[in-house]
Scaffold this active site. Structure first.
Site, PDB file in Angstrom:
ATOM      1  CD  GLU A 211       2.371   5.132   6.328  1.00 32.92           C
ATOM      2  OE1 GLU A 211       1.572   4.478   5.644  1.00 32.92           O
ATOM      3  OE2 GLU A 211       2.035   5.834   7.300  1.00 32.92           O
TER       4      GLU A 211
ATOM      5  CB  THR B 254      -0.969  -0.013   1.190  1.00 33.88           C
ATOM      6  OG1 THR B 254      -0.240  -0.236   2.407  1.00 33.88           O
ATOM      7  CG2 THR B 254      -2.011  -1.099   1.029  1.00 33.88           C
TER       8      THR B 254
ATOM      9  CB  SER C 116      -6.826  11.512  -1.886  1.00 40.36           C
ATOM     10  OG  SER C 116      -5.451  11.564  -1.593  1.00 40.36           O
TER      11      SER C 116
ATOM     12  CB  THR D 164      -1.453  -1.491   9.183  1.00 43.83           C
ATOM     13  OG1 THR D 164      -2.794  -1.409   8.843  1.00 43.83           O
ATOM     14  CG2 THR D 164      -0.887  -1.206   7.876  1.00 43.83           C
TER      15      THR D 164
ATOM     16  CE  LYS E 200       0.458  -3.230   3.653  1.00 46.61           C
ATOM     17  NZ  LYS E 200      -0.428  -2.401   4.561  1.00 46.61           N
TER      18      LYS E 200
ATOM     19  CG  ASN F 257      -0.391   8.173   7.813  1.00 48.29           C
ATOM     20  OD1 ASN F 257      -1.030   7.142   7.709  1.00 48.29           O
ATOM     21  ND2 ASN F 257       0.934   8.187   7.970  1.00 48.29           N
TER      22      ASN F 257
END
EC number: 2.3.1.35
Length: 394
Positions: A266, A142, A394, A179, A168, A389
């Site tokens: 991230e 993702t 979107s 996650t 992942k 985040n």
């Protein structure tokens, strides 16, 4: 590397985006001994609920995984959709639907695009081959910036045993689990109790020791399939030496995958190990390390390359563990910046600040109150973490 009896496939099904791998399949020619560990979040996605029920039999033949939609918080319709996808696959593979495990990742609260599954299932099954493992790793990404894959070969019971693992995860990471998804295949011949026990212990020491942002998700799982084609002597309760070797190898695979997740946090620019020693027990050491690792102030200081040891001390103080601050030493790498609860001096802080420019950093905290040590693995907080985040949907 290939593992006899396993095949994989990945396609761009258009579940959320066009022309992006988003549907993967791992298939065993024969029913494989299979174990799993799952999120402890009370809010569980449909595939998690289904898999926990199906794994009571300790066997599976296929893992169907998609990105783009988590199928979490989707109610009865979400469960129905999940079951439709496993039925579509089971029909194509000509296996019992209960032998299909499901996994999803992506946006929470949206229903699966069943039309995309229907259209892609034939191509997915037809594409099964022995060299598509990396493609499945890409299909489950993702916000990841690279696919996470690990392989190992070890001799157990006089036979060569292979392991291949993928994962992942980059954000919403703090297991009990996070996650994150991880799938491991092996040709080892092992009983279900030993496989489940090995997986649980290995997960506790790897995936459950990482944190990117302190968030635990709704879809997390680790699944291990063992099809027995290595034909090693059975790893069971009567074979503790081989079980330990199997567990050590599995833990090595999971740890490398876990560290890849932290490195891909991230927006992360640094991978940080928080090591707490001199504790009265492992649980206390872990609790302090986890509190420090999850502190936004500590993580932003690392991003700013600021040797702000006061933030570390403050986080320790709210960890819920009793210790004597006047005995604590803190070091960045081999640079001691706090000794017996007091700053060593400006030269030490200057040396520590220089060390913080490196990609991999270890913070060593010595409580001098016992003999136990534990580690937690984390990363820094950057401006990019907020950007990623803020517009994830979107």
């Amino acid at each position: 590397m290939e593992i006899k009896g396993f095949s994989t496939s990945a396609v761009a099904a258009g579940i959320r985006y066009k022309d992006r791998l988003d549907l993967g399949l791992i298939y065993s020619n024969v029913p494989a001994v299979t174990a799993g560990v799952f999120t402890t979040n009370q809010v569980k996605a449909a595939p998690v609920i289904i898999d926990q029920d199906r794994l009571r039999q300790g066997r599976a033949q296929a893992i169907l995984v998609n990105s783009g939609c988590a199928n979490a918080c989707t109610g009865v319709k979400g469960m129905e959709n999940a079951n439709i996808t496993s039925s579509l696959l089971a029909t194509r593979l000509k296996i019992d639907e209960k032998m299909v495990l499901l996994s999803s990742t992506g946006v929470i609260g949206e229903q699966l695009n069943i039309g995309a599954f229907r259209s892609a299932m034939g191509k997915l099954v037809e594409g099964l081959g022995e060299d598509n493992f990396d493609s499945v790793a890409r299909a489950i990404m993702t916000t990841d910036t690279f696919p996470k894959v690990v392989s190992r070969v070890v001799t157990i019971g006089g036979q060569e045993v292979k392991f291949m693992g993928m994962a992942k995860g980059a954000g919403m990471i703090m297991p009990n689990m996070a996650t994150m998804l991880s799938f491991v295949i092996t040709d080892a011949q092992i009983s279900f109790p030993e496989l489940h026990d090995s997986l649980k212990q290995a997960t506790d020491r790897t995936f459950n020791r990482i944190t990117v942002d302190g968030d635990t998700s709704t879809n997390d799982m680790v699944l291990v399939m063992a099809n027995g084609t290595a034909e090693n002597a059975w790893i069971d309760e009567d074979n503790p030496i081989d079980k330990q070797l199997f567990q050590d190898t599995l833990e090595g695979v999971l740890k490398e995958l876990a560290l890849q997740i932290v490195n891909d946090g991230e927006g992360a620019s640094k991978c940080i190990t928080i090591r707490v020693c001199g504790a009265r027990g492992e649980a206390e050491a872990e609790q302090i390390a986890r509190t420090v690792a999850n502190s936004p102030l500590v993580k932003t200081a690392f991003f700013g390359e600021d040797a702000n040891w006061g933030r570390i001390f403050a986080a320790m103080g709210r960890a819920g563990v009793r210790f004597d601050p006047s005995r604590v030493d803190i070091a960045f790498g081999d640079v001691v910046i706090v000794r017996d609860g007091l700053a060593v001096g400006p030269d030490a802080e200057k040396a520590a600040t220089k060390l913080l420019k490196e990609k991999n950093i270890t913070v060593c905290i010595d409580l001098k109150d016992g003999t136990d040590c534990e580690e937690i693995y984390t990363c820094d907080f950057s401006l990019d973490y907020v950007k990623i985040n803020a517009d994830y949907r979107s």
